[in-house]
Enzyme design. Structure first.
Site, PDB file in Angstrom:
ATOM      1  CB  THR A  36      -0.862   0.143   1.312  1.00 46.64           C
ATOM      2  OG1 THR A  36      -0.114  -0.360   2.298  1.00 46.64           O
ATOM      3  CG2 THR A  36      -2.127  -1.024   1.133  1.00 46.64           C
ATOM      4  CB  SER A  68      30.011  -4.232   6.184  1.00 38.13           C
ATOM      5  OG  SER A  68      30.053  -5.263   5.372  1.00 38.13           O
ATOM      6  N   GLY A 136      13.020 -10.542   4.577  1.00 39.93           N
ATOM      7  CA  GLY A 136      11.691  -9.720   4.227  1.00 39.93           C
ATOM      8  C   GLY A 136      11.421  -8.894   5.655  1.00 39.93           C
ATOM      9  CB  SER A 139      19.116  -6.506   6.251  1.00 40.97           C
ATOM     10  OG  SER A 139      18.534  -6.929   4.845  1.00 40.97           O
ATOM     11  CG  ASP A 184      10.586  -1.579   3.975  1.00 40.54           C
ATOM     12  OD1 ASP A 184       9.173  -1.753   4.392  1.00 40.54           O
ATOM     13  OD2 ASP A 184      11.085  -2.145   3.043  1.00 40.54           O
TER      14      ASP A 184
END
Ligand code: GLA
Length: 394
Positions: A36, A68, A136, A139, A184
């Protein structure tokens, strides 16, 4: 070793020095409101307990170096190159894939802040994370959020939380090339302990919605199917295009502008596939509003059916579920969950299940058995702890 200690240790290994500061941002799970966000609609995500940590130190030269624990080599760029780093999609190829996230954030941050790199200093930034990758659980938003908060403070950019979320999305869309919405990043930057974030993706207004799972004797489980997904290609992009076609077919700017009352007309004017994509978005927006109201007025035990209806809509109308996600949802419900659904973009990743705390063990075992029976790889099941968003740690 915790992810935070790992970031500090890797920083010290790289630079022979202690970091000047450590920042972090969490992954997210979406309680309800899937696909959405890029339709100007409503979402209700939760920041999770797993986080990405960024250990940062100033350099005396004009290099920005990112490293990293999940990549072998550090990546160096000249600070003066950052403002044009991702101006064209072809530029992306010069940067290793993982480094496009933090360097994309640096690129977008300078643009949004209108900052002149000549007035900034070089930096070393080292990342470590305990957010599962490809599950999902965003990350990617976690690394973007950690990078954005660290750079905002270290460079004194004075950006707001919403700016940081926009910068994260710009990195994702333009530097990484994944055509995602902003859910997110908002969740990762603005999450709150024991609360979900209700976001209107059109106005970008947010409201915190108390969850109170523990007080109601409930636990929210994450079921990571370990089916890896990526949104840079394939299905996600295709669904987005169908939504745009649906909005055009219905004569509206975005599917947000339609309500369930418009569905009979949609049935007349749209082809079957587009109709089903549109129906998912329109009904899902309504379910988000209903979930917020149910949480506020009746508490978390009242949202089970909405979660189940959301999963059915993603499975049958939006067609983004996979057999592992369906098995996770069905077996959790059969073992006593009061609601369950896949979460995130789909095509793999994780499901969530809201369970009475005293049945958590039973549900976990039942899901494991269901996967074994079907010959799927064993899922990872863990409790979701709704957590605070991006912050400075030290
Ligand atoms: C991914 C994207 C989000 C959102 C979800 C689906 O997580 O990054 O912007 O579109 O999928 O709800």
């Amino acid at each position: 070793m915790t992810a935070r200690d790992a970031a500090v240790a890797a920083f010290t290994h790289l630079t022979d020095d202690a970091p000047g500061g450590v920042w972090s941002a969490p992954g997210r799970a979406n309680l309800i409101g899937e696909h959405t966000d890029y339709n100007d609609g409503f979402v209700l995500p939760v920041a999770i307990g797993q986080r990405t940590y960024a250990a940062l130190g100033r350099r005396t030269d004009r290099i920005v170096r990112v490293a990293s624990t999940f990549a072998d080599d550090a990546v160096d760029v000249r600070l003066d190159e950052v403002p044009a780093l991702f101006d064209s999609p072809a530029d992306r190829q010069r940067v290793p894939e993982w480094a496009r996230y933090p360097l994309g954030v640096a690129w977008a941050a300078l643009r949004v802040a209108g900052a002149d790199p000549r007035e900034l200093c070089g930096l070393d930034i080292v990342f470590a994370s305990d957010v599962p990758v490809g599950a999902g659980l965003s990350s990617s938003a976690a690394i973007e959020g950690a990078a954005a908060s660290a750079l905002n403070d270290a460079w004194g950019l004075g950006l707001s939380p919403l700016d940081l979320a926009r910068i994260g999305r710009a990195a994702e869309n333009e530097a990484v090339g994944a055509p995602t919405g902003i859910m997110d990043q908002v969740a990762s930057i603005m999450g709150r302990a024991d609360a979900a974030i209700f976001l209107d993706c059109r106005t970008l207004e947010t409201a915190s919605v108390d969850l109170g799972f523990a007080a109601a004797g409930l636990e929210l489980l994450v079921i990571d199917t370990r089916v890896q997904h990526s949104h840079a290609n394939g299905g996600y992009r295709e669904r987005r295009a169908s939504c745009e076609a649906g909005a055009a077919g219905m004569g509206v700017g975005a599917l947000r502008d339609l309500s369930v009352d418009d569905l009979p007309r949609a049935e007349r004017v749209l082809d079957d596939v587009t109709l089903r994509r549109v129906r998912h978005i329109v009904t899902e927006n309504q379910r988000v509003l209903d979930t917020v109201r149910a949480l506020r007025e009746r508490g978390p035990r009242a949202i089970g059916e909405l979660l189940v209806a959301s999963h059915a809509s993603m499975r049958d109308d939006f067609e983004i579920s996979v057999p592992e996600l369906d098995a996770a949802v069905e077996s959790a419900l059969a073992a006593g969950a009061i609601g369950a659904r896949m979460t995130g973009g789909g095509f793999g990743g994780a499901a969530i299940a809201l369970v009475p705390a005293d049945l958590a063990r039973q549900v976990t075992d039942a899901v494991g058995l269901a996967f074994e029976d079907r010959g799927f790889i064993a899922p990872l099941v863990f409790p979701l702890v709704p957590s605070a968003g991006a912050r400075r740690e030290a």
